[in-house]
Write a protein that holds these residues in place. Structure first.
Motif, short mmCIF file in Angstrom:
data_model
loop_
_atom_site.label_atom_id
_atom_site.label_comp_id
_atom_site.label_asym_id
_atom_site.label_seq_id
_atom_site.Cartn_x
_atom_site.Cartn_y
_atom_site.Cartn_z
N PRO A 274 0.84 -1.21 0.00
CA PRO A 274 0.00 0.00 0.00
C PRO A 274 0.87 1.27 0.00
O PRO A 274 2.08 1.19 0.13
N GLY A 275 0.24 2.41 -0.13
CA GLY A 275 0.94 3.69 -0.01
C GLY A 275 1.41 4.24 -1.34
O GLY A 275 1.02 3.77 -2.41
N LEU A 276 2.26 5.27 -1.25
CA LEU A 276 2.79 5.95 -2.44
C LEU A 276 4.24 5.55 -2.62
O LEU A 276 5.08 5.88 -1.77
N ARG A 277 4.52 4.82 -3.68
CA ARG A 277 5.88 4.30 -3.86
C ARG A 277 6.39 4.60 -5.27
O ARG A 277 5.65 4.44 -6.24
N GLY A 294 -2.44 0.87 -5.28
CA GLY A 294 -2.82 -0.21 -6.21
C GLY A 294 -2.86 0.19 -7.67
O GLY A 294 -2.88 -0.67 -8.55
N THR A 295 -2.91 1.50 -7.96
CA THR A 295 -2.85 1.93 -9.37
C THR A 295 -1.41 2.29 -9.68
O THR A 295 -0.69 2.83 -8.83
N ILE A 296 -0.98 1.96 -10.91
CA ILE A 296 0.43 2.15 -11.25
C ILE A 296 0.56 3.06 -12.48
O ILE A 296 -0.21 2.91 -13.43
N TRP A 297 1.53 3.98 -12.42
CA TRP A 297 1.88 4.80 -13.57
C TRP A 297 3.31 4.44 -13.97
O TRP A 297 4.15 4.18 -13.09
N GLY A 298 3.60 4.39 -15.26
CA GLY A 298 4.95 4.03 -15.66
C GLY A 298 5.40 4.81 -16.89
O GLY A 298 4.59 5.20 -17.74
N CYS A 299 6.70 5.10 -16.97
CA CYS A 299 7.25 5.72 -18.17
C CYS A 299 8.69 5.25 -18.35
O CYS A 299 9.28 4.66 -17.45
N SER A 300 9.21 5.49 -19.52
CA SER A 300 10.58 5.10 -19.82
C SER A 300 11.34 6.33 -20.31
O SER A 300 10.86 7.05 -21.19
N ALA A 301 12.49 6.61 -19.69
CA ALA A 301 13.26 7.81 -20.05
C ALA A 301 14.59 7.37 -20.67
O ALA A 301 15.31 6.56 -20.09
N ALA A 302 14.89 7.92 -21.83
CA ALA A 302 16.13 7.53 -22.53
C ALA A 302 17.33 8.20 -21.87
O ALA A 302 17.73 9.29 -22.24
N ALA A 303 17.89 7.54 -20.86
CA ALA A 303 18.98 8.14 -20.08
C ALA A 303 20.33 7.96 -20.77
O ALA A 303 21.26 8.71 -20.52
N GLY A 304 20.46 6.92 -21.61
CA GLY A 304 21.78 6.61 -22.16
C GLY A 304 22.59 5.85 -21.11
O GLY A 304 22.16 5.69 -19.97
N ARG A 483 -0.72 -5.38 -16.73
CA ARG A 483 -1.22 -4.51 -17.79
C ARG A 483 -2.52 -3.80 -17.40
O ARG A 483 -2.73 -2.64 -17.73
N GLN A 484 -3.37 -4.53 -16.67
CA GLN A 484 -4.64 -3.90 -16.28
C GLN A 484 -4.44 -2.81 -15.24
O GLN A 484 -5.29 -1.95 -15.05
N LYS A 485 -3.31 -2.86 -14.53
CA LYS A 485 -3.12 -1.91 -13.42
C LYS A 485 -2.36 -0.67 -13.81
O LYS A 485 -2.27 0.28 -13.05
N MET A 486 -1.71 -0.69 -15.00
CA MET A 486 -0.77 0.39 -15.30
C MET A 486 -1.30 1.44 -16.28
O MET A 486 -1.95 1.11 -17.26
#
Ligand code: FES
Length: 511
Positions: A274-277, A294-304, A483-486
């Motif tokens: 639980p909580g904000l992670r 329980g809900t998830i956000w995701g991204c990908s950053a091109a760091a090199g 997939r359903q959560k993100m």
């Protein structure tokens, strides 16, 4: 008559046909030169040190290394006699030595499995005893595709040509075939004891592994043909195993969120706690994942690859001899002790740049301060003959990497309406392991300024998650449900990304 090239410090020997370039001979012997200019003598990243009888230096070599240096650019010299050279540590093909100390998966099955974290820069193999649940061996090596380009975009661009695409795919098949042999030797296990293999990788690595290029990823709506699938089956005979081995790849979740991120989420329990992670993976492709009840956000950053020490002037992996940090007085802390550093690893760059910022040697814009009215190209943090150094170019690469990651964090938190101060935990994964100096990471603006007690490290999170999914169907099912959560945020299309990225490239102005 062929010539012999002796390579120190390992004492390896490779044979060269007269007239071959030194670079091509070394590559055929498993020594890679990431982020190279394609052998045009422009980038300086293929440097090697002649122990004796160095050929005449070119004007560029004199400029890069000094008049009396024995460093030469391997792409600019043909092999015309036997020779002995020293190849800087970054380019060693094998960088084993990582361990997942004390980590166990659920046992109770028969045989052994292999979990593979197929990274852009390194490939990590873990031998899992499915009976005891223990990690029985591991082997980590540089991805052989590095000689085609350090970042995924360069490789995907190359893969537009069918012959190059095949070369890239074959390179990783050959690398894995050899790597698996070494892994089995390390655990004293025979190939017929292997019953399962699970591979996790980012989207581009998964595509190239399956013999694809950037299909679907180059233009809107940026969808991989492998999205919305279950695990992807793969023929194990292509990497030297028998057809009976159950071999599969964790699916791609969203266009630029691959199976390695799924595995890291499973290893850090981001989907169940639980909580904000917030989870930050400091890889070549930096993945950032935020979970909020329980809900998830995701991204990908091109760091090199800067955080992995690749492409930096004195960069090397976090192994013996690397500077992992600098003290407040600027003294280097060297992995494994000793007084002679061989290079600087990712955490050493963070710490070194923080030290230079604190001592006002770098401006908030990232420029090295002038020295007696002269522009400086590098800073003498260490002493000795041709010592490891931090250059202006390194600082720029670091800024690009940290700009991408911290812009991703800000945008993700904005989308989920989360303030940094309210985060319960930041989980750091990636090649730093637990070496990163938190205060240095905060001072450079790499991570948000929060209570250090809320920061947790999980080294090799993708490898751990792969081992968990390999050994237990419960974790595999968790992975497939993600997939359903993100909610996936495509940074490249986000209206604020460019503005936030440019802002985040600057260093904090505290000093
Ligand atoms: S590969 Fe760039 S200088 Fe040799």
């Amino acid at each position: 008559m062929n010539f012999k090239i002796n390579i120190e410090p390992e004492g390896n020997t490779v044979e060269a046909v007269p007239g071959d370039t030194l670079k091509s001979v070394l590559e055929s012997g498993g020594y890679y030169f990431p982020q190279n200019c394609g052998g045009k003598g422009k980038c300086g990243f293929c440097r090697v040190n002649y122990i004796e009888d160095a050929p005449k230096a070119s004007t560029l070599e004199v400029k890069l290394f000094g008049e009396s240096s024995d460093y030469r650019l391997a792409c600019m010299h043909k092999v015309e006699s036997d020779c002995t050279i020293y190849v800087p540590p970054l380019y060693e093909a094998m960088i084993s030595g990582k361990t997942i100390a004390g980590f166990k998966v659920s046992g109770g099955r028969s045989g052994f499995g292999i979990a593979c974290d197929l990274g852009t820069t390194t490939v990590a193999l873990y031998l899992v005893n499915l009976g005891s649940g223990e990690i029985a061996g591991q082997y980590v090596f540089l991805n052989p595709q590095l000689s085609y380009g350090a970042d995924v975009m360069t490789r995907l661009n190359l893969a537009k040509a069918e012959d190059k695409r095949k070369e890239l795919t074959n390179a990783i098949y050959l690398g894995l075939t050899e790597g698996i042999k070494k892994l089995l030797n390390s655990g004293e296990v025979s190939p017929d004891q292997i019953v399962k293999l699970l591979i996790v990788g980012n989207t581009a690595m998964t595509h190239l592994f399956l013999g694809f290029g950037g299909e679907g990823l180059e233009r809107a709506p940026f969808r991989s043909p492998f999205e919305r699938r279950g695990c992807i089956p793969f023929n194990p005979e292509k990497i030297g195993l028998t057809w009976e081995v159950g071999c599969e790849i964790l699916p791609i979740l969203f266009s630029f969120i691959g199976g390695d991120t799924i595995a890291s989420i499973i290893a850090s329990d981001l989907d169940t706690k639980p909580g904000l992670r917030l989870m930050i993976d400091f890889g070549t492709n930096g993945e950032i994942v935020l979970s909020k009840q329980g809900t998830i956000w995701g991204c990908s950053a091109a760091a090199g690859p800067a955080f992995e020490g690749v492409g930096m002037y004195s960069g090397m992996p976090a192994v013996k001899g690397a500077v992992e940090a600098f003290t407040d007085e600027g003294e280097p802390k060297i992995i494994g002790g000793g007084k002679e550093p061989r290079g600087i690893c990712g955490s050493g760059y963070i710490s070194g740049i923080a030290y230079l910022l604190k001592n006002r040697e770098i401006t908030p814009a990232g420029l090295l301060k002038r020295d007696k009215n002269k522009k400086r190209e590098w800073i003498p943090l260490l002493t000795g003959d041709n010592p490891p150094r931090i250059t202006q170019d390194d600082i720029r690469k670091f800024q690009l990497a940290k700009g991408a990651i911290s812009a991703g964090i800000e945008i993700l938190c904005g989308e989920a309406d989360v303030e940094y101060a309210h985060l319960d935990e930041i989980v750091i994964t990636g090649s730093f392991g637990n070496r990163i100096d938190i205060s240095a990471a905060v001072e450079t603006g790499l991570i948000p300024r929060i209570n250090p007690d809320k920061i947790t490290f999980i080294d090799n999170a993708a490898g751990r998650g792969a081992a968990l999914c390999l050994s237990d169907d419960h974790h595999r099912k968790r992975a497939l449900k993600l997939r359903q959560k993100m909610n996936f945020i495509n940074l490249g299309e986000h209206k604020l990304f460019q503005e936030v990225f440019v802002d985040k490239m600057k260093f904090p102005t505290k000093y």
